[in-house]
Design a protein around this motif. Sequence first.
Motif: not given
Length: 288
Positions: A11, A56-58, A61, A102, A104
């Motif tokens: 992330a 994962t993070g923003r 994808r 995720r 966040k």
Amino acid sequence: MPIRKAVFPVAGFGTRFLPATKAQPKEMLPLVDKPVIQYVVEEAIASGIDEIVMVTGRYKRAIEDHFDISFELESFLEDKGSHGLLHEVKAVAELAQFAFVRQKSPLGLGHAVLTARALAGDGPFAVFLGDDLIESKVPAMKQMMAIHEKERCSILAVERVPKDRTSSYGIVKVEPGGGPVHRVLDLVEKPKPEEAPSNLAIIGRYILMPEIFEELARTAPDARGEIQLTDGLRALLGRQRILAYEFEGTRYDTGNKVGFLKATVEYALRRDDIGPEFRAYLKSLDLR
């Protein structure tokens, strides 16, 4: 209980590679013709792991998409008759069973591992950091699993680093003695060289007992507001043995630019298809 699950904390922002990582994950930077993260996943598979949890993070994808099927691309390659490439593309999605969760907020490695708690199960599990590539005859994690099978405790992969670089790593204090396996007495997160208890640095491979989640849930954030995995391990050390293992193999830290370039050159030179031509090119350069 055999280790079948692995957690991949992916992330991070990848700030050391900006601006290249502004719109793509650092884990997706190509090493020759595969993203860095795929090499690490392949080590996990070669070690016997078949379930992978990616934290994962923003803007991450692309990692999820890489390990998924790509119907349009596969159809395009099939229509073109590019069967070799079609096989390679399909094989990526079939490497393992993937799950994604995720993180966040960027609250540290310990928090990232804690985020995977619901998916990691109630047994021992592996953790892989996507920055660290390890080239070895026997996969580094498989080496660690062989030790875990006998010792049934958490195991940290460690590597000796120059004393002036201890402030970049978690450092372990170990019982005196020879051999590659050490009993951990203490752990310190990024100590100054003069305060480091040794030069044994924790690198991106862990086998963790499930009790680590209880300790991470109780671990207070550090001065930067992050929950450090090293602090959670230090608390776990009060309950359980932890071992440190000096693995056999060559580690490449692709999280920094020089390490990434070294890995690119050496991995390319090992390739049968491009290695000889690339080697000849390097020899032709006037590097004076």
